[in-house]
Design an enzyme around this catalytic site. Structure first.
Site, short mmCIF file in Angstrom:
data_model
loop_
_atom_site.label_atom_id
_atom_site.label_comp_id
_atom_site.label_asym_id
_atom_site.label_seq_id
_atom_site.Cartn_x
_atom_site.Cartn_y
_atom_site.Cartn_z
N ASN A 20 0.75 -1.09 0.09
CA ASN A 20 -0.02 0.16 0.10
C ASN A 20 0.93 1.32 0.00
O ASN A 20 1.88 1.32 0.64
CB ASN A 20 -1.02 0.06 1.40
N ASP A 55 -0.35 4.19 1.07
CA ASP A 55 -1.14 5.26 1.50
C ASP A 55 -0.53 5.64 2.98
O ASP A 55 -0.93 6.70 3.55
CB ASP A 55 -2.61 4.62 1.95
N HIS A 79 5.82 -0.96 -2.87
CA HIS A 79 5.44 -0.24 -3.84
C HIS A 79 5.54 1.29 -3.80
O HIS A 79 4.88 2.09 -4.32
CB HIS A 79 4.19 -0.53 -4.02
N CYS A 88 14.24 9.65 -6.75
CA CYS A 88 15.07 9.94 -7.48
C CYS A 88 15.51 8.41 -8.07
O CYS A 88 16.20 7.81 -7.43
CB CYS A 88 16.24 10.64 -7.19
N CYS A 129 19.81 7.96 -8.20
CA CYS A 129 20.55 7.83 -6.78
C CYS A 129 19.58 7.16 -5.88
O CYS A 129 20.28 6.87 -4.67
CB CYS A 129 21.14 9.17 -6.33
N CYS A 143 16.63 16.18 -8.69
CA CYS A 143 17.36 15.79 -7.48
C CYS A 143 18.42 16.52 -7.17
O CYS A 143 18.87 17.00 -8.39
CB CYS A 143 17.43 14.26 -7.52
N SER A 193 -4.74 -10.00 -2.81
CA SER A 193 -5.13 -11.12 -3.67
C SER A 193 -3.97 -11.94 -4.23
O SER A 193 -4.12 -12.93 -4.81
CB SER A 193 -5.73 -10.44 -4.93
N ASN A 205 -8.05 -12.62 4.76
CA ASN A 205 -8.72 -12.01 3.60
C ASN A 205 -9.96 -12.22 3.44
O ASN A 205 -10.77 -13.26 4.02
CB ASN A 205 -8.06 -12.56 2.52
N GLU A 218 -11.60 -13.27 0.86
CA GLU A 218 -11.66 -14.43 -0.07
C GLU A 218 -10.36 -15.18 -0.42
O GLU A 218 -9.28 -14.78 0.01
CB GLU A 218 -12.24 -13.89 -1.57
N1 APR Z 1 -10.56 -7.34 4.67
C1 APR Z 1 -10.16 -8.36 4.31
N2 APR Z 1 -9.78 -8.69 2.81
C2 APR Z 1 -10.24 -7.67 1.86
C3 APR Z 1 -10.87 -6.39 2.56
C4 APR Z 1 -11.16 -6.37 4.02
N3 APR Z 1 -11.81 -5.28 4.51
N4 APR Z 1 -11.22 -5.53 1.44
C5 APR Z 1 -10.82 -6.26 0.50
N5 APR Z 1 -10.08 -7.47 0.73
C6 APR Z 1 -9.60 -8.52 -0.29
C7 APR Z 1 -9.96 -8.65 -1.53
O1 APR Z 1 -11.24 -9.55 -1.42
C8 APR Z 1 -8.71 -9.08 -2.31
O2 APR Z 1 -8.90 -10.39 -2.40
O3 APR Z 1 -8.20 -7.89 -0.49
C9 APR Z 1 -7.65 -8.31 -1.43
C10 APR Z 1 -7.18 -7.14 -2.32
O4 APR Z 1 -6.63 -7.54 -3.55
P1 APR Z 1 -6.08 -6.27 -4.57
O5 APR Z 1 -7.29 -5.38 -4.87
O6 APR Z 1 -5.68 -7.14 -5.76
O7 APR Z 1 -4.80 -5.42 -4.14
P2 APR Z 1 -3.37 -6.10 -3.77
O8 APR Z 1 -3.35 -7.50 -3.54
O9 APR Z 1 -2.91 -4.84 -2.70
O10 APR Z 1 -2.74 -5.45 -5.24
C11 APR Z 1 -1.48 -5.52 -5.24
O11 APR Z 1 -1.65 -4.42 -7.35
O12 APR Z 1 -2.78 -2.96 -8.54
C12 APR Z 1 -1.45 -2.93 -7.98
O13 APR Z 1 0.22 -1.60 -6.90
C13 APR Z 1 -1.07 -2.04 -6.79
O14 APR Z 1 -0.21 -2.58 -4.71
C14 APR Z 1 -1.22 -3.03 -5.61
C15 APR Z 1 -0.88 -4.35 -6.11
ZN ZN Z 2 19.15 11.50 -7.21
#
Ligand code: APR
Ligand code: ZN
Length: 265
Positions: free
Chosen positions: A112, A114, A129, A137, A140, A158, A199, A226, A228
């Site tokens: 993430n 964020d 990420h 930069c 460097c 930079c 995922s 997760n 799913e």
């Molecule tokens: N609690 C548990 N699981 C959750 C929740 C929650 N509140 N909300 C969503 N999920 C699950 C979804 O079902 C999904 O399986 O979290 C997973 C999120 O998967 P992605 O959307 O594919 O996110 P992520 O795995 O972080 O993606 C990886 O892909 O798009 C790029 O750079 C981006 O860092 C990101 C990377």
């Molecule tokens: Zn630099």
């Protein structure tokens, strides 16, 4: 679910070096959509996904246009980043920070951008990420906050003369060497990996659980939390999945850890 939460608490208490891996799923309860869930950004906006795959090449080809798009003057991505910057941690982030304070989780490796794990109080965080709060930069490798550079004239440069970009790692962009190394080291040294809200389909991040499971003599315990099942569940890379919301499950795990500790001491 209760049985699995107790099991996770006991596995965590008996671990010597537990780490956590997180993805967009842990931040959905903070109002930031994930990418591939039912309401995910890529699931609902194919055009945005196509643009995301062009971003790194745009930076290499025309850094000025890249910055204009990223600052929202031309595209929408700037607006999304502004929303991400305003978000606040949720109980899932605070629970991982708590497990660190209890001396159990040694490090959080997150996909993430964020910045919510450090905001929730986690100290040892690897932003695999990158971060929406920083620039980097590529020449460097140095990083800085937005308050340290002027965006009057684009692109920003930079001190080494290199062109700065968002610290965020775009599709097709190599993972910065420092975070890649740190993350691999943690994955190979941990004896428990708690994987929350991802995922697990994006590489090279998704190779970390496989490294922890297959890349050494003794395989550690791998727990998924997760909404799913993921390929890690289906391929038996994880030992078990606690299917639920991270913001609801993780606080219960912390509570169980506390109870175990009290009964033990
Ligand atoms: N609690 C548990 N699981 C959750 C929740 C929650 N509140 N909300 C969503 N999920 C699950 C979804 O079902 C999904 O399986 O979290 C997973 C999120 O998967 P992605 O959307 O594919 O996110 P992520 O795995 O972080 O993606 C990886 O892909 O798009 C790029 O750079 C981006 O860092 C990101 C990377
Ligand atoms: Zn630099």
């Amino acid at each position: 679910m209760k049985g699995l939460i107790e099991r996770a608490a006991s596995d965590l208490i008996n671990s010597k070096r537990a780490i956590a891996l997180t993805g967009a799923g842990i931040s959905t309860e903070s109002g930031i959509p994930d990418f591939r869930g039912p309401k995910g950004i890529w699931t609902t906006d194919k055009e945005a996904e196509a643009k995301a795959y062009e971003r790194y090449e745009l930076f290499l080809r025309d850094p000025k246009s890249y910055w204009e798009e990223m600052l929202g003057e031309k595209g929408t991505h700037g607006a999304f980043y502004n929303e991400v910057r305003k978000a606040e941690p949720n109980p899932g982030h605070y629970a991982l920070a708590e497990l660190e304070k209890l001396g159990i989780v040694k490090c959080v490796i997150t996909q993430n951008i964020d910045g919510l794990h450090p905001k929730a109080g986690s100290k040892n965080v690897i932003e695999y990420h990158g971060s929406v709060h920083k620039l980097r930069c590529p020449s460097c490798g140095s990083r800085c906050g937005f308050e340290e550079v002027s965006l009057e004239k684009l692109p920003p440069y930079c001190k080494c003369g290199g062109v700065m970009k968002y610290d965020v790692v775009h599709f097709k962009e190599p993972i910065p060497f420092d975070v890649m190394n740190e993350a691999e080291k943690e994955a190979l040294e941990c004896d428990l990996m708690l994987i929350c809200g991802t995922s697990a389909v994006v590489y090279p991040f998704a190779s970390l659980p496989r490294a922890a499971k297959l890349g050494r003599r003794t395989s550690g315990t791998i727990i998924e939390i997760n909404a799913e099942p993921t390929p890690l569940t289906r391929e038996g890379i994880s030992d078990y999945l606690i299917q639920g919301k991270t913001g609801e499950v993780l606080p219960q795990v912390v509570e169980a850890v506390r109870r175990w500790r009290l009964n033990r001491d």
